[in-house]
Design an enzyme around this catalytic site. Structure first.
Site, mmCIF file in Angstrom:
data_model
loop_
_atom_site.group_PDB
_atom_site.id
_atom_site.type_symbol
_atom_site.label_atom_id
_atom_site.label_comp_id
_atom_site.label_asym_id
_atom_site.label_seq_id
_atom_site.Cartn_x
_atom_site.Cartn_y
_atom_site.Cartn_z
ATOM 1 N N ASP A 1 0.614 -1.118 0.069
ATOM 2 C CA ASP A 1 0.006 0.171 0.055
ATOM 3 C C ASP A 1 0.799 1.261 -0.013
ATOM 4 O OD1 ASP A 1 -2.940 0.980 0.453
ATOM 5 O OD2 ASP A 1 -1.989 1.812 2.279
ATOM 6 N N LYS B 1 1.465 4.392 -2.940
ATOM 7 C CA LYS B 1 1.305 5.699 -2.597
ATOM 8 C C LYS B 1 2.705 6.440 -3.100
ATOM 9 C CE LYS B 1 -1.621 5.326 1.329
ATOM 10 N NZ LYS B 1 -1.643 5.398 2.990
#
Ligand code: ADP
Ligand code: ASP
Ligand code: MG
Length: 873
Positions: A738, A742
């Protein structure tokens, strides 16, 4: 949520959309892809009507040459299409027989015309009718072959007219009754009716030569298939009527004349009717009459690109910035002037003039009478000019003899131009702007009339000036800026939620609390009350209410739609539904659909400035792409569409740019923190961002700060899970994937050109635990306690703290565990807070730091809402 009874969609395919095998296939695919009840209305393949009428005329004129060959060619054209779309010989036998029968009949008719040398409107219609009839038979057979239950229904069973042949007027009441009686039972049985357009039954009274015979159909005038579609739409209370054409929509002008013509996203039905009446060839002039006052939007849709929404014609008023929305032109006009100094005293000249023309069935499109009453001037089609002049000269023979009237003049070679827009009424000086523009373009105006409706100014110019005049007016009102979809400029931003998890629900509640259904409209749930008054009446809340509403929500099961915006109560009901484990398909008024079809369907609704808000965590790139393609802006909390393969990412932005749509994604990094916004401001101010470093995972931040306080790893992770900070499987957070996403999103801002695989990601899950079932993984957590305690202690010994950090430059992206010393801004970070550090040309020594809560549904939803408001403003 509106709980409508089943409302079919009417799909009309114009000639260009049925021109050949490929077009038929495409049309059939479009119809097949739509959910729900549908009726298809077919034109003849392009050129067929002209060919049939041309053959009839030549036969009447005794010109036999080429007739047989042309008939054979047309017959083959139909047979070729049929063979391709219905490969099975048995399945196509009935349609093939009908083609043969129809062309045998045509040949016989042509032979008799050659002998009789007489062509009545009735025979002409009978000949032309086969163009659409065979087309519809092919379409029905093609749909069957494609696995869709379908039935040919003849036009005379559906559309009833009052005659006459050659240009029949539909009888609305009889058509309503006939259409319902014939079509509804089919639709109810799941059969898709296919109706030939352009035709209707003739009542016995209108056909006085032989009341006993089976009456052939009358045509509704050229382009009449549009009218058939709206007639059927009216009769069935259609959800919408879609007119598939070879243009991207209704344009601000005829694209062949004004190259800068643009798609008009939405037109009021009166504006569209005015344009059609004044010659915009894209719509039959009377096509909008059947649906006047009904809530049945008509969409002019581009056949070539079904993902685009085209033009909505409905009862809404949008694009207020454009008092003038479009131009149209009628070429081949003549101006007739009746003048004389003695006219002043003679009563009834005007009345007699128009009565005489009415008698001759000559239609007048523009009238202007000089205030001195010394002349009456009006335009008629050039082809009727001679007849009009002769008739009027006769009518006024006595006045002419007495020299009260000097003469009746006809000037030919003219064009009538109409400038149309409902907003004209509220904007003074429109006429002056039109005429200034024409003067600057050196165009001489022959006559002027302002329509009594004030939504139209029309004027007559020499045909040779018509193109220049249209371009000048188009420029003067900046119509090229009306733009496709994006500039639709309604007063709301209509949000469609993709996904209804924690973030989606929180967002829906935020928006609905401030708005819901528009004040004044009494929604069936009585939310008008809640929306307009109640306890939320701060001015900010009311602003929010006016600006943003949620009109649709999509999940994996289907979707719900409320064009007036969901109220707080509606949202609460949806939340309860989802909590009970059901999907939107089971909501009251909900519909079963795959997300892609849901978007396609929602895109055709009369939405104002639609925005798709993706709050899923799925791979939704194709959906986002479809939304953009159909004229929606996009707000993402979902990182996946932005963190996939380089090419897919570039394609998404490329499409958005081409379509003039925006993609905002502040919430993908740092939830509600202004991270992308800070980047943008730095870049806009001319600064260069060299490096972005950050703790961008609230989950990992929490975990590491717990560890730093001396808690064991297993204990810290359990607490994070209890507080709902982790994904259901905490390894999704611990893997660093994750954070990697980003980081890639940030990297791409800086110009990183690599693939996702090139992002270096350090996983906090040891390899041997990665593949275990969740239960087993959780059981073995204590094994990790000792190594983690050692790592934490080692860092502490050096006066450092452990942080999970993304380091992003144009050339390299890495995310992983770092020991940061006490001087680092990251050292002081607490709990789930995020922190992003920008090193730029200006902030090289003292980097710019953004810190704050970076996780949780409330702050993420706030970030999303901020983007939505950005689109609204
Ligand atoms: P259909 O195939 O449905 O019968 P038409 O051929 O009747 O469609 O209508 C589309 C044509 O109308 C286009 O080829 C275009 O050149 C012409 N046209 C004229 N004015 C306009 C306008 N303002 N907007 C769009 N198309 C226009
Ligand atoms: N085929 C007819 C025409 O060419 C009707 C239509 O296409 O709408 O006018
Ligand atoms: Mg047409």
């Amino acid at each position: 949520m509106s709980q409508k009874r089943l409302q079919p969609e009417i799909h009309k395919f114009g000639g260009a959309s049925l021109a050949d095998v490929a077009a038929f296939r495409h049309a059939i695919a479009i119809v097949k892809a739509r959910p729900g009840q549908r009726v298809v209305v077919c034109s003849a393949p392009s050129g067929v009507t002209d060919a049939l009428l041309g053959m009839a005329r030549r036969a009447r004129g005794g010109q036999e040459a080429g007739l047989a060959g042309e008939s054979v060619a047309l017959r083959r054209r139909y047979l070729t299409i049929l063979q391709a779309i219905v490969p099975n010989k048995t399945a196509r036998r009935a349609a093939a027989d009908e083609i043969e029968r129809s062309f045998d009949e045509l040949d016989a008719l042509l032979t008799s015309l050659l002998v009789l040398k007489e062509l009545t409107p009735r025979t002409s219609d009978f000949i032309a009718a086969r163009g659409e009839r065979l087309s519809a038979r092919l379409f029905a057979a093609g749909l069957e072959a494609a696995g869709e239950k379908s039935r040919y229904v003849d036009a005379v069973d559906v559309v009833i007219t009052d005659g006459p042949y050659g240009g029949a007027s539909p009888n609305l009441m009889l058509t309503d009754m006939a259409s319902r009686k014939v079509l509804r039972p089919l639709l109810d049985r799941g059969v898709l009716p296919v109706v030939p357009g352009f035709l209707g039954a003739v009542p016995a009274a209108a056909d006085d030569d032989d009341p006993g015979i089976v009456r052939p159909a009358a045509t509704l005038g050229r382009g009449g298939t549009d009218l058939t579609a709206t007639l059927v739409g009216r009769a069935l209370g259609a959800q919408q009527v879609l007119l598939w054409k070879d243009v991207p929509g209704m344009l601000t002008a005829d694209p062949r004349v004004v190259p800068h013509a643009r798609i008009i996203p939405q037109l009021h039905i009166r504006e569209a009717a005015e344009l059609a009446y004044f010659g915009a060839k894209v719509l039959h002039p009377r096509a909008l009459i059947p649906i006047a006052g009904r809530n049945i939007p008509v969409f002019v849709r581009p056949f070539a690109d079904p993902s685009m929404v085209g033009t909505e014609i409905s009862a809404r008023r949008t694009l207020d910035r454009y008092p003038v929305k479009a131009l149209s032109a009628m070429p081949g006009q003549a101006l007739i002037t009746v003048q004389g100094s003695g006219m002043l005293g003679v009563p009834g000249i005007a009345a007699r003039t128009f009565a005489a023309l009415f008698d001759e069935a000559i239609s007048v499109s523009l009238i202007s009478q000089s205030s001195s009453e010394q002349s009456i001037c009006f335009s008629v089609p050039e082809t009727a000019a001679k007849r009009a002049r002769t008739r009027l000269t006769e009518e006024f023979r006595e006045e002419i003899a007495r020299e009260e009237i000097d003469n009746v003049e006809a000037r030919t070679g003219l064009s009538t131009l109409a400038v149309v827009g409902l907003g004209m009424a509220g904007h003074p000086g429109i006429a002056a702007r039109v005429f200034r523009a024409l003067a600057e373009a050196n165009v001489n105006i022959v006559a002027i009339a302002q329509g009594s409706s004030e939504l139209n100014i029309s004027f007559v110019v020499a045909q040779t000036d018509a193109a220049a005049a249209q371009r000048a007016v188009h420029d003067a009102f900046q119509l090229a800026k009306i733009g496709g979809g994006a500039a639709a400029g309604g007063d709301h931003v209509d949000v469609i939620l993709l996904g209804f998890g924690q973030i989606g629900r929180t967002l829906a509640e935020m928006i609905a609390k401030n708005g819901g259904k528009t004040a004044g409209k009494s929604g069936k749930n009585g939310v008008g009350r809640e929306g307009s008054g109640g306890g939320n009446g701060t001015s900010a809340a009311r602003r929010g209410a006016k600006g943003v509403r949620i009109v649709g929500a999509i999940d994996r099961s289907g979707f719900v739609l409320e064009p007036d915006g969901f109220s707080a109560r509606d949202v609460a009901a949806l939340v309860a539904l989802k909590k009970s484990g059901r999907g939107f398909a089971e909501a009251p008024g909900g519909r079963v659909a795959r997300p892609a079809d849901a978007i396609a369907t929602l895109a055709t609704h009369a939405l104002s400035r639609p925005v798709l808000v993706d709050v899923t965590a799925d791979e939704t790139t194709p959906l986002v792409q479809a939304a953009i393609g159909s004229g929606m802006d996009v707000v993402l909390a979902n990182k996946r569409p932005l963190s996939g393969a380089r090419e897919a990412h570039a394609a998404l932005h490329g499409l958005a740019e081409k379509q003039g749509q925006r993609i905002l994604f502040e919430a993908t990094v740092g939830a509600g923190l202004p991270i992308l916004d800070t980047y943008k401001k730095l870049a806009e101010s001319g600064d260069r961002v060299l490096k972005i470093e950050g703790c961008v995972s609230g989950t990992l931040g929490f975990l590491l700060s717990e560890l730093g306080r001396g808690r064991s790893f297993s204990e810290s992770l359990r607490r994070a899970m209890e507080k709902g900070f982790t994904e259901p499987d905490p390894r999704d957070d611990l893997s660093g994937a994750d954070v990697g996403r980003k980081a890639l999103i940030l990297g791409r801002l800086l110009g990183f050109e690599g693939e996702p695989e090139e992002v270096q990601v350090e996983s906090l899950v040891p390899a041997e635990l990665q593949k275990l079932p969740l239960e087993a993984f959780l059981e073995r957590l204590p094994e990790l306690d000792a190594p983690w305690s050692a790592k934490v202690a080692a860092a502490k010994a050096k006066g450092a703290a452990l942080r999970y950090i993304a380091t992003v430059t144009k050339n390299k992206i890495a995310v992983g565990l770092r020991a940061v010393d006490g001087a680092s801004p990251f050292a002081g970070l607490k709990g789930t807070d995020n922190q992003i550090v920008f090193t730029t040309s200006r902030y090289r020594e003292n980097p710019l730091v953004v810190t704050g809560p970076g996780a949780g549904p409330a702050v993420t939803a706030a970030g999303v809402l901020n983007d939505i408001l950005g689109l609204a403003g």
